[in-house]
Design an enzyme around this catalytic site. Structure first.
Site, PDB file in Angstrom:
ATOM      1  N   GLN A  43     -28.147  19.198  -0.730  1.00 56.62           N
ATOM      2  CA  GLN A  43     -26.737  18.827  -0.869  1.00 56.62           C
ATOM      3  C   GLN A  43     -26.230  18.258   0.445  1.00 56.62           C
ATOM      4  O   GLN A  43     -26.643  18.688   1.530  1.00 56.62           O
ATOM      5  CB  GLN A  43     -25.862  20.022  -1.258  1.00 56.62           C
ATOM      6  CG  GLN A  43     -24.417  19.626  -1.555  1.00 56.62           C
ATOM      7  CD  GLN A  43     -23.516  20.820  -1.868  1.00 56.62           C
ATOM      8  OE1 GLN A  43     -22.894  21.383  -0.972  1.00 56.62           O
ATOM      9  NE2 GLN A  43     -23.463  21.212  -3.128  1.00 56.62           N
TER      10      GLN A  43
ATOM     11  N   ASP B  34     -24.074  26.084  -6.273  1.00 55.50           N
ATOM     12  CA  ASP B  34     -23.080  25.503  -5.363  1.00 55.50           C
ATOM     13  C   ASP B  34     -22.261  26.556  -4.628  1.00 55.50           C
ATOM     14  O   ASP B  34     -21.470  26.228  -3.754  1.00 55.50           O
ATOM     15  CB  ASP B  34     -22.153  24.566  -6.150  1.00 55.50           C
ATOM     16  CG  ASP B  34     -21.379  23.612  -5.246  1.00 55.50           C
ATOM     17  OD1 ASP B  34     -21.944  23.195  -4.219  1.00 55.50           O
ATOM     18  OD2 ASP B  34     -20.231  23.284  -5.556  1.00 55.50           O
TER      19      ASP B  34
ATOM     20  N   SER C  47     -18.097  19.189  -1.407  1.00 52.48           N
ATOM     21  CA  SER C  47     -19.400  18.682  -1.807  1.00 52.48           C
ATOM     22  C   SER C  47     -19.306  17.179  -2.087  1.00 52.48           C
ATOM     23  O   SER C  47     -18.365  16.715  -2.726  1.00 52.48           O
ATOM     24  CB  SER C  47     -19.893  19.401  -3.066  1.00 52.48           C
ATOM     25  OG  SER C  47     -19.965  20.802  -2.845  1.00 52.48           O
TER      26      SER C  47
END
Length: 453
Positions: free
Chosen positions: A432, A360, A382
């Site tokens: 993502q 991430d 996110s």
């Protein structure tokens, strides 16, 4: 229907039958899989459970037989495999003080006692089969890794300490945001992914490894509060297991993760993805070296250099080396090498948790690259995150992270990622979607409430 084989779900192999006839199946595999389901052992790394499977003895008892007598030596850890046993005090104990209770499958006794002798009687209620781990192998129950429930391993890398979870109850764990860990003003999304995956991994037998996970970020986490991870055992099959994890703060679910685990098997193989031709990590600068150059580069204004030098700099627990210079920062793509700082414990589950944590970092920001301009302030959060693990991975060896953003629309940026090892093998694929917005100027109403959506 069983998604593993396209037919009705089969029950797990009969361990009792295998013990009676070892040639009838994988005796050692069945023992290891059983031990991985014992709550007492779920804080252990797979390497310890495998060694315990090699060391345990099998003992059988007829109904009414004594498994242990008060005053007899404690000769090891007993785990109930099949049948029932009753724990009771001697007959001369006052009736109201008799601590009678029944032990069933996966229950244990003989571990954690403060005495070298049994304090109670244990009697077989039915035909009983137990695994016994002799005392000389007791050290296998307390390994010095992040999976140990007894202590935080301060001598291990910061990443292992970040991923260390405190077991509170069966399938319930507590995690923390440590000083020096990346936070970005709130709990770092990679920390939630890594800790939730660690919690799920502790509840799955060690012969199964995570092959995919899907996470949704609901509410920004408070970095000053502990995080409670509740694991739900959605499914345990012969080849696959599925876990759902909820991360909570103040009673609210802030993050959810669904992970699927699979036992190793041989199958078809191909790889169409080709690793980009980039410089090796030894020829590239890390973040600390880049920062030092900027502080001393006369092409940067003195005011900028002085301001940057005053800011506290804490190295990330992930070392990163970028393959392109700053001239390419407006492209919707990014390539960099990374690895965990320090040596990690030798446990495959740990390495997958570390790589999930690192995945991430700088990921969603790539979707903002084409829109960066002087004076523009942005923020990103996110929304969801998915990973597919294709092959075994070593998180303390160099991995190449290849990130692309094919689309941004409606305040959301979409990114895809691939990770290659140094041999050019594709070890992971990722996607993502993130919220990407212009930052509000002073005087404008806030557009960033705690809920993400």
């Amino acid at each position: 229907m069983d998604r593993e084989e396209g037919k009705a779900v089969q029950s797990p192999p009969n361990l009792g039958a295998l013990l009676a006839n070892p040639r009838g199946g994988c005796h050692w595999c069945a023992v290891t899989e059983f031990l991985g389901q014992v709550p007492l052992l779920q804080c252990l790394p797979s390497s310890s459970i495998r060694r315990i499977a090699d060391a345990v003895l099998v003992k059988r008892y007829e109904p009414g037989g004594y498994v242990a007598r008060e005053g007899d030596p404690v000769d090891g850890l007993y785990i109930i495999l099949d049948g029932q046993a009753e724990v009771s005090a001697p007959a001369n104990t006052e009736e109201e003080n008799r601590p009678d209770y029944v032990l069933n499958k996966y229950d244990y006794f003989g571990y954690g006692t403060n005495s070298s002798v049994h304090q109670v009687n244990v009697i077989a209620v039915s035909k009983l089969t137990c695994f016994v781990l002799p005392n000389q192998y007791g050290h296998l129950l307390q390994p010095k890794t992040i999976w140990s429930a007894e202590e935080t391993p301060e001598n291990h890398s910061l990443l292992e300490q970040i991923l260390h979870l405190e077991p509170l109850e069966v399938d319930i764990f507590r995690g923390f945001t440590l000083p020096g860990a990346p936070t970005f003003r709130q709990v770092f999304g990679g920390q939630l992914i890594g800790q939730a995956l660690a919690a799920a991994s502790k509840t799955v037998d060690c012969l199964k490894a995570v092959h995919s996970l899907h996470a949704i970020f609901l509410i920004a986490g408070d970095k000053n509060l502990p995080i409670i991870y509740q694991v739900h055992r959605a499914r345990d099959g012969t080849s696959f297991a599925t876990r759902k994890v909820e991360a909570k703060q103040k009673g609210l679910v802030i993050f959810t993760l669904i992970a699927s685990f699979q036992k190793d098997e041989l199958g078809f193989e191909h790889q169409a993805a080709i690793m980009p031709d980039v410089p090796p990590p030894e020829e590239l600068l890390n973040l600390e070296e880049i920062r030092e150059r900027r502080l001393t580069d006369p092409r940067f204004p003195m005011q900028y250099r002085n301001s940057a030098a005053k800011k506290k700099f804490v190295p990330w627990p992930i070392e990163m080396r970028f393959c392109e210079d700053s001239a390419s920062q407006h492209k919707p793509s990014l390539n960099y090498w990374f690895r965990a700082r320090g040596k990690l414990s030798d446990d495959p589950a740990l390495h997958r948790c570390v790589v999930a944590y690192a995945s991430d970092l700088l990921y969603s920001g790539v979707s903002l690259n084409p829109h960066r301009e002087k004076g523009l302030k942005t923020y990103s959060l996110s929304l969801d995150h998915s990973i597919w693990f294709h092959k075994p991975v070593k998180a303390d060896d160099w991995l190449l992270y290849v990130i692309d953003s094919p689309s941004a629309h409606g305040g959301r940026g979409f990114v895809t990622g691939r990770m290659f090892n140094r041999q050019g093998e594709l070890v992971m694929s990722l996607t993502q979607e993130a919220l990407i917005r212009r930052a509000k100027t002073p005087g404008q109403p806030s557009q960033t409430p705690r809920p993400k959506l």
